[in-house]
Design a protein around this motif. Structure first.
Motif, PDB file in Angstrom:
ATOM      1  N   ALA A  80      10.322   7.739   4.406  1.00  6.36           N
ATOM      2  CA  ALA A  80       9.224   8.395   5.120  1.00  6.36           C
ATOM      3  C   ALA A  80       8.665   7.476   6.205  1.00  6.36           C
ATOM      4  O   ALA A  80       8.330   7.931   7.313  1.00  6.36           O
ATOM      5  CB  ALA A  80       8.132   8.801   4.140  1.00  6.36           C
ATOM      6  N   LEU A  81       8.559   6.197   5.895  1.00  8.11           N
ATOM      7  CA  LEU A  81       8.090   5.238   6.896  1.00  8.11           C
ATOM      8  C   LEU A  81       9.077   5.149   8.065  1.00  8.11           C
ATOM      9  O   LEU A  81       8.675   5.139   9.234  1.00  8.11           O
ATOM     10  CB  LEU A  81       7.898   3.867   6.250  1.00  8.11           C
ATOM     11  CG  LEU A  81       6.677   3.737   5.330  1.00  8.11           C
ATOM     12  CD1 LEU A  81       6.818   2.516   4.428  1.00  8.11           C
ATOM     13  CD2 LEU A  81       5.402   3.639   6.163  1.00  8.11           C
ATOM     14  N   GLU A  82      10.371   5.088   7.755  1.00 11.01           N
ATOM     15  CA  GLU A  82      11.385   5.011   8.800  1.00 11.01           C
ATOM     16  C   GLU A  82      11.438   6.315   9.610  1.00 11.01           C
ATOM     17  O   GLU A  82      11.586   6.290  10.841  1.00 11.01           O
ATOM     18  CB  GLU A  82      12.751   4.713   8.192  1.00 11.01           C
ATOM     19  CG  GLU A  82      13.916   4.700   9.170  1.00 11.01           C
ATOM     20  CD  GLU A  82      13.789   3.664  10.275  1.00 11.01           C
ATOM     21  OE1 GLU A  82      14.487   3.804  11.302  1.00 11.01           O
ATOM     22  OE2 GLU A  82      12.986   2.718  10.131  1.00 11.01           O
ATOM     23  N   ALA A  83      11.321   7.445   8.927  1.00 16.20           N
ATOM     24  CA  ALA A  83      11.314   8.727   9.633  1.00 16.20           C
ATOM     25  C   ALA A  83      10.121   8.813  10.581  1.00 16.20           C
ATOM     26  O   ALA A  83      10.249   9.300  11.715  1.00 16.20           O
ATOM     27  CB  ALA A  83      11.276   9.881   8.632  1.00 16.20           C
ATOM     28  N   GLY A 102       0.794  -1.221   0.000  1.00 15.71           N
ATOM     29  CA  GLY A 102       0.000   0.000   0.000  1.00 15.71           C
ATOM     30  C   GLY A 102       0.826   1.270   0.000  1.00 15.71           C
ATOM     31  O   GLY A 102       0.281   2.375  -0.095  1.00 15.71           O
ATOM     32  N   SER A 103       2.164   1.143   0.093  1.00 17.91           N
ATOM     33  CA  SER A 103       3.021   2.338   0.092  1.00 17.91           C
ATOM     34  C   SER A 103       2.853   3.126  -1.196  1.00 17.91           C
ATOM     35  O   SER A 103       2.795   4.365  -1.184  1.00 17.91           O
ATOM     36  CB  SER A 103       4.490   1.940   0.273  1.00 17.91           C
ATOM     37  OG  SER A 103       4.713   1.334   1.512  1.00 17.91           O
ATOM     38  N   GLY A 104       2.801   2.414  -2.322  1.00 12.12           N
ATOM     39  CA  GLY A 104       2.663   3.094  -3.604  1.00 12.12           C
ATOM     40  C   GLY A 104       1.373   3.866  -3.715  1.00 12.12           C
ATOM     41  O   GLY A 104       1.336   4.985  -4.243  1.00 12.12           O
ATOM     42  N   ILE A 105       0.286   3.291  -3.202  1.00  5.38           N
ATOM     43  CA  ILE A 105      -1.020   3.950  -3.272  1.00  5.38           C
ATOM     44  C   ILE A 105      -1.091   5.138  -2.314  1.00  5.38           C
ATOM     45  O   ILE A 105      -1.446   6.254  -2.701  1.00  5.38           O
ATOM     46  CB  ILE A 105      -2.153   2.950  -2.948  1.00  5.38           C
ATOM     47  CG1 ILE A 105      -2.313   1.933  -4.082  1.00  5.38           C
ATOM     48  CG2 ILE A 105      -3.465   3.673  -2.696  1.00  5.38           C
ATOM     49  CD1 ILE A 105      -3.380   0.890  -3.817  1.00  5.38           C
ATOM     50  N   HIS A 106      -0.757   4.907  -1.040  1.00  3.60           N
ATOM     51  CA  HIS A 106      -0.977   5.924  -0.015  1.00  3.60           C
ATOM     52  C   HIS A 106       0.108   6.995   0.019  1.00  3.60           C
ATOM     53  O   HIS A 106      -0.160   8.136   0.397  1.00  3.60           O
ATOM     54  CB  HIS A 106      -1.092   5.254   1.352  1.00  3.60           C
ATOM     55  CG  HIS A 106      -2.296   4.369   1.484  1.00  3.60           C
ATOM     56  ND1 HIS A 106      -3.577   4.865   1.533  1.00  3.60           N
ATOM     57  CD2 HIS A 106      -2.407   3.013   1.542  1.00  3.60           C
ATOM     58  CE1 HIS A 106      -4.439   3.866   1.629  1.00  3.60           C
ATOM     59  NE2 HIS A 106      -3.756   2.729   1.634  1.00  3.60           N
ATOM     60  N   LEU A 107       1.336   6.651  -0.358  1.00  2.00           N
ATOM     61  CA  LEU A 107       2.422   7.626  -0.323  1.00  2.00           C
ATOM     62  C   LEU A 107       2.723   8.187  -1.711  1.00  2.00           C
ATOM     63  O   LEU A 107       2.955   9.388  -1.854  1.00  2.00           O
ATOM     64  CB  LEU A 107       3.686   7.004   0.279  1.00  2.00           C
ATOM     65  CG  LEU A 107       3.539   6.421   1.688  1.00  2.00           C
ATOM     66  CD1 LEU A 107       4.890   5.925   2.199  1.00  2.00           C
ATOM     67  CD2 LEU A 107       2.955   7.442   2.656  1.00  2.00           C
ATOM     68  N   GLY A 108       2.759   7.334  -2.722  1.00  2.00           N
ATOM     69  CA  GLY A 108       3.136   7.794  -4.049  1.00  2.00           C
ATOM     70  C   GLY A 108       1.989   8.132  -4.966  1.00  2.00           C
ATOM     71  O   GLY A 108       2.199   8.649  -6.062  1.00  2.00           O
ATOM     72  N   GLY A 109       0.762   7.831  -4.537  1.00  2.00           N
ATOM     73  CA  GLY A 109      -0.379   8.097  -5.398  1.00  2.00           C
ATOM     74  C   GLY A 109      -0.401   7.211  -6.628  1.00  2.00           C
ATOM     75  O   GLY A 109      -0.985   7.570  -7.656  1.00  2.00           O
ATOM     76  N   LEU A 110       0.239   6.034  -6.545  1.00  2.00           N
ATOM     77  CA  LEU A 110       0.323   5.118  -7.681  1.00  2.00           C
ATOM     78  C   LEU A 110      -0.752   4.048  -7.578  1.00  2.00           C
ATOM     79  O   LEU A 110      -1.084   3.583  -6.487  1.00  2.00           O
ATOM     80  CB  LEU A 110       1.699   4.428  -7.718  1.00  2.00           C
ATOM     81  CG  LEU A 110       2.927   5.328  -7.767  1.00  2.00           C
ATOM     82  CD1 LEU A 110       4.187   4.477  -7.636  1.00  2.00           C
ATOM     83  CD2 LEU A 110       2.959   6.101  -9.073  1.00  2.00           C
ATOM     84  N   GLY A 111      -1.297   3.624  -8.716  1.00  2.00           N
ATOM     85  CA  GLY A 111      -2.183   2.482  -8.722  1.00  2.00           C
ATOM     86  C   GLY A 111      -1.391   1.232  -8.376  1.00  2.00           C
ATOM     87  O   GLY A 111      -0.190   1.148  -8.665  1.00  2.00           O
ATOM     88  N   GLN A 112      -2.058   0.244  -7.752  1.00  2.00           N
ATOM     89  CA  GLN A 112      -1.336  -0.955  -7.334  1.00  2.00           C
ATOM     90  C   GLN A 112      -0.755  -1.709  -8.519  1.00  2.00           C
ATOM     91  O   GLN A 112       0.233  -2.435  -8.393  1.00  2.00           O
ATOM     92  CB  GLN A 112      -2.262  -1.872  -6.527  1.00  2.00           C
ATOM     93  CG  GLN A 112      -1.535  -2.937  -5.712  1.00  2.00           C
ATOM     94  CD  GLN A 112      -0.589  -2.337  -4.671  1.00  2.00           C
ATOM     95  OE1 GLN A 112      -0.850  -1.266  -4.138  1.00  2.00           O
ATOM     96  NE2 GLN A 112       0.506  -3.023  -4.394  1.00  2.00           N
ATOM     97  N   ASN A 113      -1.342  -1.525  -9.698  1.00  2.00           N
ATOM     98  CA  ASN A 113      -0.805  -2.183 -10.900  1.00  2.00           C
ATOM     99  C   ASN A 113       0.479  -1.524 -11.390  1.00  2.00           C
ATOM    100  O   ASN A 113       1.120  -2.031 -12.309  1.00  2.00           O
ATOM    101  CB  ASN A 113      -1.846  -2.178 -12.018  1.00  2.00           C
ATOM    102  CG  ASN A 113      -2.203  -0.773 -12.477  1.00  2.00           C
ATOM    103  OD1 ASN A 113      -2.273   0.144 -11.675  1.00  2.00           O
ATOM    104  ND2 ASN A 113      -2.443  -0.607 -13.760  1.00  2.00           N
TER     105      ASN A 113
END
Length: 302
Positions: A129-132, A98-109
């Motif tokens: 960002a997750l580690e920070a 879900g990092s791509g969707i929630h952080l990068g605004g990318l579709g899961q595909n």
């Protein structure tokens, strides 16, 4: 649930109960267990001919055209001038699903999902960002992290490699009021990138867009805009940046008949959500080493 016409046909064959179990009913552990069985069975059925065929045809597996010996001096230079505030981090090649969707605004595909409920890193800034956020929640007041990592993306651009080496910076700090934190973070990141672009990319420049008018006036008085091309930005214009930015953003461009974008940066709200603290301010920035190498001083002279 949404899907493509092709996936809809498959779901119909599987049946409603199996679909509901796979999508929602099974726990994460149960889902990983059956997917491991699927992977084990499919892997055992593969032949040597299948392996080489996949290697030839799957662009996610194809090696980059970049010679590692060309990337080493560029990466070394990126690390040489990192401000002392930053701590180096070696990230895993995997990140939370879900990092791509929630952080990068990318579709899961557009990211590579694993059968273990994770996804392959599409942008090192997401992992940083997750580690920070983890460190901020553990009591660290100001967190500045740096890394370089090979990341993989699944966009449908056959002419480009599906993976690249990226160098990223992430800063997460509490709001100091009056946009002073945002101005400080911009100074910190842009000072670094000015030195990098100036020493590595002869035709490179930094383009800065500021959507907040108060911040625009503040950074002008501080000299943050020196040696930076300021591009006018409207409140409803977010341009096709790599990540969904707010307040201000910048990108690194090689000038020419067809400008080449090397990387970008900007303010994001990721750590606010991850730390559950609306007062957190986060600035991320990064550059593609693969994109930089052809435009370095030595390469430009050839």
């Amino acid at each position: 649930m949404s899907g493509t016409a092709a996936s809809t046909k498959v779901w119909r064959r599987i049946g409603v109960h199996a679909r509901e179990a796979l999508l929602r009913s099974l726990t994460s552990v149960e889902l990983r267990t059956i997917l491991a069985d699927v992977a084990r069975t499919r892997a055992s059925d593969e032949t040597y001919a299948d392996l080489i065929k996949r290697w030839r045809e799957d662009r996610l597996l194809m090696p980059s055209l970049l010679d590692p010996r060309e990337a080493i001096p560029v990466t070394a230079r990126l690390w040489e001038v990192v401000p002392r505030e930053f701590v180096g981090v070696t990230l895993s090649q995997l990140t939370s699903l879900g990092s791509g969707i929630h952080l990068g605004g990318l579709g899961q595909n557009r990211v590579v999902t694993t059968m273990r409920g994770t996804e392959v890193l599409a942008d090192p800034a997401h992992g940083l960002a997750l580690e920070a956020s983890r460190r901020r929640r553990n009591g660290h007041s100001r967190v500045h992290l740096a890394t370089h990592a090979r990341c993989t993306h699944a966009w449908d651009q056959a002419e480009e490699s599906a993976h690249e080496l990226r160098f990223s910076l992430v800063s997460s700090c509490p709001d100091g009021g009056g946009l002073s934190t945002e101005a400080d973070l911009l100074d910190l990141h842009l000072d670094y990138w000015r030195e990098i672009i100036g020493s590595l990319v002869p035709q490179g420049r930094i383009e800065l867009t500021v959507w907040d008018h108060t911040l625009a006036g503040l950074i002008e008085s501080r000299g943050t805009r020196d040696d930076v091309i300021v591009v006018a930005g409207k409140d409803d214009d977010r341009r096709p940046w790599r990540n969904p930015y707010t307040t201000a953003a910048f990108r690194f461009v090689v000038q020419g008949e067809e400008p080449v974008e090397l990387g970008d940066g900007g303010f994001v709200t990721w750590t606010q959500a991850l730390t559950r603290n609306r007062k957190d301010r986060c600035l991320v920035s990064g550059i593609s080493v693969d994109a930089v190498v052809p435009h370095t001083w030595g390469a430009s002279d050839q």
